[in-house]
Design an enzyme around this catalytic site. Sequence first.
Site, PDB file in Angstrom:
ATOM      1  N   GLU A   1       0.822  -1.209   0.000  1.00 15.26           N
ATOM      2  CA  GLU A   1       0.000   0.000   0.000  1.00 15.26           C
ATOM      3  C   GLU A   1       0.858   1.263   0.000  1.00 15.26           C
ATOM      4  O   GLU A   1       0.552   2.234  -0.698  1.00 15.26           O
ATOM      5  CB  GLU A   1      -0.950  -0.017   1.207  1.00 15.26           C
ATOM      6  CG  GLU A   1      -2.114   0.950   1.043  1.00 15.26           C
ATOM      7  CD  GLU A   1      -3.287   0.605   1.958  1.00 15.26           C
ATOM      8  OE1 GLU A   1      -3.285  -0.481   2.581  1.00 15.26           O
ATOM      9  OE2 GLU A   1      -4.193   1.418   2.056  1.00 15.26           O
TER      10      GLU A   1
ATOM     11  N   GLU B   1       2.079   1.546  -3.417  1.00 13.15           N
ATOM     12  CA  GLU B   1       0.984   1.951  -4.306  1.00 13.15           C
ATOM     13  C   GLU B   1       0.772   3.463  -4.187  1.00 13.15           C
ATOM     14  O   GLU B   1       0.606   4.174  -5.183  1.00 13.15           O
ATOM     15  CB  GLU B   1      -0.297   1.203  -3.917  1.00 13.15           C
ATOM     16  CG  GLU B   1      -1.491   1.564  -4.800  1.00 13.15           C
ATOM     17  CD  GLU B   1      -2.794   0.941  -4.294  1.00 13.15           C
ATOM     18  OE1 GLU B   1      -2.819   0.404  -3.172  1.00 13.15           O
ATOM     19  OE2 GLU B   1      -3.785   1.012  -5.038  1.00 13.15           O
TER      20      GLU B   1
ATOM     21  N   CYS C   1      -8.540  -1.956   4.070  1.00 16.67           N
ATOM     22  CA  CYS C   1      -8.410  -3.078   5.006  1.00 16.67           C
ATOM     23  C   CYS C   1      -9.736  -3.457   5.629  1.00 16.67           C
ATOM     24  O   CYS C   1      -9.928  -4.575   6.070  1.00 16.67           O
ATOM     25  CB  CYS C   1      -7.472  -2.726   6.161  1.00 16.67           C
ATOM     26  SG  CYS C   1      -5.945  -2.022   5.625  1.00 16.67           S
TER      27      CYS C   1
ATOM     28  N   SER D   1      -7.522   1.725  -2.418  1.00 12.17           N
ATOM     29  CA  SER D   1      -6.306   0.968  -2.675  1.00 12.17           C
ATOM     30  C   SER D   1      -6.696  -0.391  -3.238  1.00 12.17           C
ATOM     31  O   SER D   1      -7.662  -1.009  -2.794  1.00 12.17           O
ATOM     32  CB  SER D   1      -5.547   0.785  -1.356  1.00 12.17           C
ATOM     33  OG  SER D   1      -4.624  -0.261  -1.490  1.00 12.17           O
TER      34      SER D   1
ATOM     35  N   LYS E   1     -15.642  -9.447   7.929  1.00 12.85           N
ATOM     36  CA  LYS E   1     -14.622 -10.340   7.363  1.00 12.85           C
ATOM     37  C   LYS E   1     -15.257 -11.637   6.867  1.00 12.85           C
ATOM     38  O   LYS E   1     -14.726 -12.303   5.987  1.00 12.85           O
ATOM     39  CB  LYS E   1     -13.558 -10.657   8.419  1.00 12.85           C
ATOM     40  CG  LYS E   1     -12.657  -9.469   8.759  1.00 12.85           C
ATOM     41  CD  LYS E   1     -11.633  -9.209   7.672  1.00 12.85           C
ATOM     42  CE  LYS E   1     -10.907  -7.902   7.914  1.00 12.85           C
ATOM     43  NZ  LYS E   1     -10.122  -7.477   6.738  1.00 12.85           N
TER      44      LYS E   1
ATOM     45  N   GLU F   1     -16.308 -10.688   3.514  1.00 12.63           N
ATOM     46  CA  GLU F   1     -15.134 -10.476   2.660  1.00 12.63           C
ATOM     47  C   GLU F   1     -14.589 -11.807   2.139  1.00 12.63           C
ATOM     48  O   GLU F   1     -14.207 -11.932   0.974  1.00 12.63           O
ATOM     49  CB  GLU F   1     -14.046  -9.748   3.456  1.00 12.63           C
ATOM     50  CG  GLU F   1     -12.840  -9.340   2.621  1.00 12.63           C
ATOM     51  CD  GLU F   1     -11.745  -8.680   3.460  1.00 12.63           C
ATOM     52  OE1 GLU F   1     -11.446  -9.196   4.549  1.00 12.63           O
ATOM     53  OE2 GLU F   1     -11.193  -7.664   3.007  1.00 12.63           O
TER      54      GLU F   1
ATOM     55  N   GLU G   1     -14.194 -11.933  -5.873  1.00 15.39           N
ATOM     56  CA  GLU G   1     -12.902 -11.418  -6.337  1.00 15.39           C
ATOM     57  C   GLU G   1     -11.732 -12.114  -5.653  1.00 15.39           C
ATOM     58  O   GLU G   1     -10.612 -12.076  -6.150  1.00 15.39           O
ATOM     59  CB  GLU G   1     -12.777  -9.910  -6.053  1.00 15.39           C
ATOM     60  CG  GLU G   1     -13.816  -9.040  -6.732  1.00 15.39           C
ATOM     61  CD  GLU G   1     -15.081  -8.911  -5.903  1.00 15.39           C
ATOM     62  OE1 GLU G   1     -15.210  -9.599  -4.870  1.00 15.39           O
ATOM     63  OE2 GLU G   1     -15.979  -8.147  -6.316  1.00 15.39           O
TER      64      GLU G   1
ATOM     65  N   CYS H   1     -10.537  -1.502  14.451  1.00 14.64           N
ATOM     66  CA  CYS H   1     -10.829  -2.930  14.666  1.00 14.64           C
ATOM     67  C   CYS H   1     -11.032  -3.287  16.137  1.00 14.64           C
ATOM     68  O   CYS H   1     -11.772  -4.211  16.446  1.00 14.64           O
ATOM     69  CB  CYS H   1      -9.700  -3.774  14.102  1.00 14.64           C
ATOM     70  SG  CYS H   1      -9.409  -3.442  12.362  1.00 14.64           S
TER      71      CYS H   1
END
Lengths: 404, 569
Positions: B281, B284, B301, B321, B360, B363, B368, B501
């Site tokens: 990241e 990037e 994230c 990102s 999560k 996710e 993808e 988190c």
Amino acid sequence: MEKIFLKKDLGKSLEEYDFPGLKNALNMEPQQVINKIKESGLRGRGGAGFPTGIKWETVLSIEDDTKFIICNADEGEPGTFKDRFLLENLPFKVLEGIIISGYATGSKYGYIYIRGEYVEAIKIVKKAIEKLYEKNILGENILNSDFSFDLKLVRGAGAYVCGDETSLINSIEGDRGKSRIKPPLPVFEGLYGKPTVVNNVETLAAAAEIMNYDNNPYSEMGTEKSRGTKLVSISGDVNKPGVYEVEFGKLTVRDIVQELAGGVKGEKIGFVIPGGISTEALTEEELDVPYTYENLQKMGSNIGSGGMIVVSSQRNYLEIVKNVSDFFRDETCGTCFPCREGNKNISKIVSDIYKRGYPTSKEIEIISDIQYAVSSAARCGFGESSLNLILSLFEKFYTKKVEV
Amino acid sequence: MKVKINNREYEFDHEISILDATKNAHIKIPTLCYSEKLEPFGSCRLCSVEIKGERTLKPACVTKITDGMEIFTHSQRVRKTRKTIMELIIASHGISCNLNCLTCSKSGSCEIKEIAEEIGVTEIRVPPIYNGLPEDRSSYSIVREPQKCIVCNRCVRKCSEVQSVNILTIANRGPDTYVTTFMDKGMGNVDCTNCGQCILECPTGALHEVYQMDQVWNALSDESKFVIVQTAPAVRVAIAEEFEAEPGKIATGQMVAGLRLLGFDKVFDTNFSADLTIMEEANEFLERFKNNGKLPLFTSCSPGWVKFLEHNYPDFIDNLSSCKSPQQMFGAIAKTYYANKLGISKEDMVVVSIMPCTAKKFERVRPEMKGDVDYVLTTRELAKMFKLAGIDLLNVPTEDYDEPLGISSGAGAIFGATGGVMEAALRTAYEVITGEELEKLDFEAVRGIEGIKEATVEINGINLKVAVVNGLGNARKVLEMIKNGEKEYHFVEFMACPGGCIGGGGQPIPTNNEIILKRMQAIYEIDRSLPIRKSHENPAIKTLYEEFLEEPLSEKSHELLHTTYLARS
């Protein structure tokens, strides 16, 4: 007996009605109008009985460019139909009262919130509003005065709880019809957060009538705490149901039933619900109470909305209790726990009692405890009063008969 | 302002609610619909108190004190009223043989149980009422059991007031009042971000995560499978709370030992892949910065945040990102690099994540990057597994993570708190750009639990404008400001949950501000105590690049560690 509403004006068209009360009001200062209303001793006719003049004065005293008047025509109290009578028969007097309250409080906008089921009343009032705009009794510079006032009709979607002023305000704003937390009171922060007067149909019609006179006949009628007259709608087991105008203190509840409504249909009176199903029942032996706020309160009941229901001794009382509890179960807005859960549970308990034919002492105890909790802690007047009638019927007719 | 509470005089210098006044006087008043993060609502009425001169009781949460007020918090009338209300609530709470307390998700953290005890309810005299509403199992992350819902509106208000997501609402009236989603479509079919803040808010068992404990038990007992586990940075500072430890207790070593006792073949650390995320990241960002790429760069994230953006601000998708989250990067590396090293096939490896997060779980199944991670457990689920296995977590001798995917830096650790990703990225970006060693590693400006934090960081004469945002309500505010041109940033960290988190929807209940702050302190303590505090200095990461990935943003990196997004509006 002097009748203020019912002796005249009935059936008059706009051509004949020339808004005498409004004209008088426009020639006075707002505070003078309020003084006259205060002198009359007029109390809110929706059920709560708050002094009208004080409510108006509070809103007048607040400086704000935008204030609102709401006429509460969401009459939903079962057994109560006096507002419908006024809307259908004396629409101009009701509208006149709204405009006067607007003038007296410095409000330029009014709403009349009519329950959706009143189809005929809605048609009549709608037409009446249009006519008032044509005649410049609504709109800019009313009757060539400096005062401008706009009025809009809003149809309720049919929720009894919208008779609560804060629920009604939510409903006009397009929100769920549920009560708001008070404070702030609507007079300080009401519709769209602005100072708002919410008055019942009958209150506003009475205000128009009061402004009609140079003297104050209203203050001369009735008793010290209950002045003027009250429209009583009588239904149930009577020979002549209908709307009657009663001067406070002149008649007892029994007189109203016997003399005005033609007496009971059936063997004898079982009980009378004096002010709609949010008020405690009076047994046959308790009917000799003069019809005033204070005397009914002494009896543990209330004038309420003036919807008197007479029940003959031949009826199955438990069936009535069941109907009433089902009604409140269905009509609570469901926001506050005591009211939602209390009415839900009572309705279930009552349904068991109805099936069995009698209550147990344990059931009466829990009904009494739930009523106590709900009336102590509910969020609005709906919850506070929802279990009054049910508990009073059990207390008056069943405590001694129950099987343990 | 002088008030009397239970005949004692107290003085307050400004107008506060009766509830706050009594708190000050160390008197506890029971509440159910009240929550410190939400606007007072006044619906449960359990906080009703008696005020001298008032006809009815007044709810302490929405009633302000006035001078001379005399308040009684446990008078006869108050006690009797509260007890009856509580009886009514319990009767409508789906009590039956199928729905009893023993099997409830909130059996250990049930507010109504706690309050019933405080109020002294000893019998329920009214018959139970069952609302018969079906369970909502449409979501990968969150299950709704409306039979247990007491319609306190806290989930609805949290979703709206704090998260600005607004997927929950109240429908119907009276006894039929219930909490639902748009058109009753179910949580999985509306714009839910799966953040799980509603679960933290729910006082009953009406909301909980989609459990995967059984699947993990099955994997652990399947001898043909090589089962590895990764633990997110925020779990180690919260798991001990489930074992009655004080919030902020660090239990990394005990948790690692506990996971081995459960039977995991290897115990690894998401902090490792957090370091990896920073490598990708930060690079990037530098690439976008140098080549006039799309800025500001938004972190990716937090899957709740990502889905929020996909639903509500698809125009900003290019700002996200392309890096997968640390959870997904871990899975991708484990099933390629690490599986190759061990010489086992991808199919025989099971990757389990322990996350503070319910999003999560969603996710994991995104098409993808499907297959990177097999099962996701929340902190709460892991605690349940420990308890089932009889692991006395606080007293287990500590153990270290396995190598190499268990080696991490302090920068990876701070991912657990809001601002951590930004701080970790700045540590690396600074040194990559300047080639000099960063003297002060702590970027205090991006720490703390304020919803929106801003900082300007000078690197080589360039002023980098960064922001750190936690909570989706704040994310909406910041995105609106960026859209209107009121704010310009280079790099923004977004976390769906308040506090980041550590305040995630999968964390122990209760999770409140006070507890979040303690967990946050613990996170920074872990960072301070580590010998390596910068992601690019993590030796395991260096080896990974040397042996496998070549360099950040390489072809291999792109294949394994980067992803794409979807406009969902």
